[in-house]
Design an enzyme around this catalytic site. Structure first.
Site, PDB file in Angstrom:
ATOM      1  N   LYS A   1     -26.847 -93.591  10.419  1.00  0.00           N
ATOM      2  CA  LYS A   1     -25.605 -94.187   9.930  1.00  0.00           C
ATOM      3  C   LYS A   1     -24.704 -94.614  11.071  1.00  0.00           C
ATOM      4  O   LYS A   1     -23.767 -95.381  10.859  1.00  0.00           O
ATOM      5  CB  LYS A   1     -24.856 -93.218   9.013  1.00  0.00           C
ATOM      6  CG  LYS A   1     -25.704 -92.656   7.885  1.00  0.00           C
ATOM      7  CD  LYS A   1     -26.397 -93.745   7.099  1.00  0.00           C
ATOM      8  CE  LYS A   1     -27.458 -93.202   6.166  1.00  0.00           C
ATOM      9  NZ  LYS A   1     -28.576 -92.500   6.821  1.00  0.00           N
TER      10      LYS A   1
ATOM     11  N   CYS B   1     -28.403 -93.136  15.741  1.00  0.00           N
ATOM     12  CA  CYS B   1     -29.154 -92.710  14.557  1.00  0.00           C
ATOM     13  C   CYS B   1     -28.727 -93.423  13.284  1.00  0.00           C
ATOM     14  O   CYS B   1     -27.973 -94.385  13.308  1.00  0.00           O
ATOM     15  CB  CYS B   1     -29.087 -91.192  14.408  1.00  0.00           C
ATOM     16  SG  CYS B   1     -30.105 -90.348  15.646  1.00  0.00           S
TER      17      CYS B   1
ATOM     18  N   GLU C   1     -30.936 -88.754   0.382  1.00  0.00           N
ATOM     19  CA  GLU C   1     -32.323 -89.145   0.606  1.00  0.00           C
ATOM     20  C   GLU C   1     -33.256 -88.192  -0.141  1.00  0.00           C
ATOM     21  O   GLU C   1     -33.068 -86.977  -0.119  1.00  0.00           O
ATOM     22  CB  GLU C   1     -32.652 -89.142   2.098  1.00  0.00           C
ATOM     23  CG  GLU C   1     -31.958 -90.264   2.841  1.00  0.00           C
ATOM     24  CD  GLU C   1     -32.256 -90.290   4.319  1.00  0.00           C
ATOM     25  OE1 GLU C   1     -32.063 -91.343   4.936  1.00  0.00           O
ATOM     26  OE2 GLU C   1     -32.681 -89.257   4.861  1.00  0.00           O
TER      27      GLU C   1
ATOM     28  N   CYS D   1     -36.042 -90.365  16.187  1.00  0.00           N
ATOM     29  CA  CYS D   1     -37.424 -89.979  15.888  1.00  0.00           C
ATOM     30  C   CYS D   1     -38.380 -91.153  16.099  1.00  0.00           C
ATOM     31  O   CYS D   1     -38.064 -92.299  15.761  1.00  0.00           O
ATOM     32  CB  CYS D   1     -37.520 -89.450  14.467  1.00  0.00           C
ATOM     33  SG  CYS D   1     -36.433 -88.032  14.179  1.00  0.00           S
TER      34      CYS D   1
ATOM     35  N   SER E   1     -35.623 -91.658   3.184  1.00  0.00           N
ATOM     36  CA  SER E   1     -35.649 -91.733   4.631  1.00  0.00           C
ATOM     37  C   SER E   1     -36.618 -92.818   5.061  1.00  0.00           C
ATOM     38  O   SER E   1     -37.549 -93.165   4.327  1.00  0.00           O
ATOM     39  CB  SER E   1     -36.088 -90.382   5.202  1.00  0.00           C
ATOM     40  OG  SER E   1     -36.478 -90.509   6.547  1.00  0.00           O
TER      41      SER E   1
END
Length: 552
Positions: free
Chosen positions: A124, A122, A443, A194, A469
């Site tokens: 980071k 993901c 974000e 995602c 994001s």
């Protein structure tokens, strides 16, 4: 073959005690004598993008073992940006990147591993793993965890970005709370990052384009046999890299970074790539600045209309041919001699690639947009630069001027929009949300998603020293540098000042004279928000967004 660093622990009579500890693990003499390969896993049970990584690591270890080396697995942390949005937790997201890199360095250097396979997934974790890989400069390969399958609702493919915008649509009365819950249940159907071109998938794309993962890895989905095979092949391949003496510094060159930036721009990648690629390059002493991004963006066509900017998902991109096919389409812009962990050069990989869907991967001469997905703005409001995802903006908002509505906290801006206190034509200015001032450069996607969901993205813009994001769309300009907490001009903006931007001409301005700007900046008082010892240390050490928010 490289010399075995692990011999420092296991070789000779004086290391008998050391070997006894290894035997306590159940290792045979042969396993102890072989080269040691670290398997660096970001598995945990809270992040959907990481919850499946045990299966990936088992395949990696099987590959390493079949190539007659000894794998040792250990874990590092990973946080879920999507889950922690709008909470105190989001302040820890960007700072986690450096903890990840540092913790990997500690484990690999302390235990004298000979090579490593990195398994991140993901936002980071991928850049954190890459920072560690190039810093350690041992034979290495990255297996990114892969996207989740798209959700489906009433025959429409949906991703997390749709879910976020639907909250604003619900507020606008477009459907009921019961229908929102039904969509919520179907939006994220399983493990993986995602299914949009968010930061996680952008960085997976960048990893493959850099040459640090095998062809097809970026778009191979999380819960597929293809991903498991790539993991196993990566375990085998890292042993070859050790035997051939190939290190990340042989692969991750200045030319490879230019390839990665070009591919990210062609697929409409996340603005966060403008933070992470410079930070990875910094580990090698390579300078990747916003000027380079802008130069490449002006000549790189945007070819892949993937969510949130377009209708397609990562599954569509994978089925259309994946990143190798994209690179084949833009090969005239790439360094084709760059080496990859596969042992092949870029030119060899793209020769075997085919575009299988011309709607998803458009031709070079018939792009979705003539420039890359990201534009880089400068002006008296952002002397150090700012970034915007230009392909996610409606044409009528590519240029805009309006009165500033100034907020020192994202939540205050959300409340103002939610309560109807923002007028069409306004430009929201959210400051003290940069790397130092946030701290952690939160974000701002909650506010952007609400604006889009409420149908305000054709009249209201956002300018911030925070970030967004990868699921963001609409006129949202971020990474304004210098940030407010460092005395940047954004700290001087007041309600009613006219802020103007012109994306085609790369301008971001505020109608304040130089003398007035200096007078206002002398009077600013920076909000003090830090309550955490770690974030306080981070705030003292972090540099500005235009430098990748690296630690000084």
């Amino acid at each position: 073959m490289l010399a075995m660093r692990s011999d420092e622990i296991k070789k000779g009579v004086t290391r008998a005690a050391h070997r006894s500890l290894l035997r306590a693990l159940g290792l045979t003499s042969e396993e102890i004598e072989r080269p040691w390969i670290a398997v660096v896993n970001s598995w945990n049970e809270i992040v959907p993008g990481h919850a499946h990584l045990r299966r990936i690591s088992e395949a990696v270890k099987a590959g390493i073992g079949s190539a007659r080396c000894t794998p040792f697995e250990f874990n590092t942390i990973a946080v879920c940006d999507g889950m922690i949005q709008g909470t105190v937790g989001i302040r820890y997201s960007l700072p986690s990147r450096d903890i990840i890199a540092d913790s990997i360095e500690v484990m690999v250097e302390a235990h004298r591993f000979d090579g490593a396979v990195f398994i991140p997934s993901c936002d980071k974790s991928i850049p954190g793993h890459l920072m560690a890989a190039v810093r350690l400069n041992l034979p290495s390969i990255v297996v990114t965890g892969g996207p989740m399958l798209p959700g489906s609702y009433k025959g429409r493919k949906i991703a997390l970005s749709d879910m976020r915008e639907l909250i604003g649509a619900f507020k606008a009365g477009k459907f009921s709370e019961e229908e929102l819950e039904t969509i919520e249940i179907h939006a994220c159907p399983g493990y993986g990052s995602c299914s949009m071109m968010g930061t996680a998938n952008t960085m997976a794309v960048a990893t493959e384009a850099l040459g640090m993962s095998l062809p097809g890895c970026a778009t191979a989905h999380a819960e597929t046999a293809t991903k498991v095979r790539i993991a196993k092949q990566s375990g085998i391949r890292v042993v070859k890299l050790f035997e051939e003496g190939v290190r990340p510094s042989d692969i991750v060159t200045k030319e490879a970074f230019e390839n990665a930036v070009t591919v990210v721009l062609a697929v409409g990648g996340s603005l966060n790539a403008c933070l992470h690629l410079p930070a990875i390059a910094d580990e090698l002493g390579i300078n990747i600045d916003l000027g380079m991004f802008d130069r490449i963006s002006r000549k790189t066509p945007y070819l892949c209309h993937v969510k949130p900017a377009g209708p397609y998902t990562m599954l569509d991109l994978d089925e259309a041919g994946g990143i190798s096919a994209v690179m084949g389409e833009i090969q005239s812009l790439l360094d084709l001699e760059s080496l990859t962990v596969s042992g092949e050069r870029v030119k060899d990989i793209i020769q075997k690639a085919k575009v299988l869907n011309r709607e998803v991967i458009r031709p070079f001469n018939n792009p979705v947009y003539r420039e890359g997905g990201i534009a880089f703005l400068r002006g008296n409001l952002a002397p150090g630069g700012a970034v915007v995802k230009q392909i996610a903006i409606k044409p009528e908002m590519m240029k805009h001027s309006g009165p500033a509505r100034v907020f020192d906290l994202m939540e205050d801006a959300v409340e103002a929009v939610w309560n109807g206190q923002v007028e069409r034509g306004d430009i929201l200015v959210i400051r003290y949300e940069g790397p130092k001032g946030g701290p952690g450069m939160r974000e701002m996607h909650m506010i952007t998603s609400i604006l889009v969901g409420m149908g305000l993205d054709d009249s209201v813009a956002l300018v911030t020293d925070g970030r967004f994001s990868g699921s963001t769309r609409g006129p949202a300009i971020g990474h304004v540098s210098p940030e407010a907490a460092s005395g940047g001009p954004i700290a001087a903006v007041e309600d009613g000042d006219i802020v103007s931007y012109d994306i085609p001409h790369r301008k971001l301005e505020v109608n304040i004279s130089t003398d007035e700007m200096k007078d206002r900046l002398k009077k600013i008082i920076v909000p003090q928000r830090v309550s955490s010892r770690y974030l306080a240390r981070y705030s003292r050490s972090v540099t500005s967004a235009d430098r990748g928010a690296v630690l000084a």
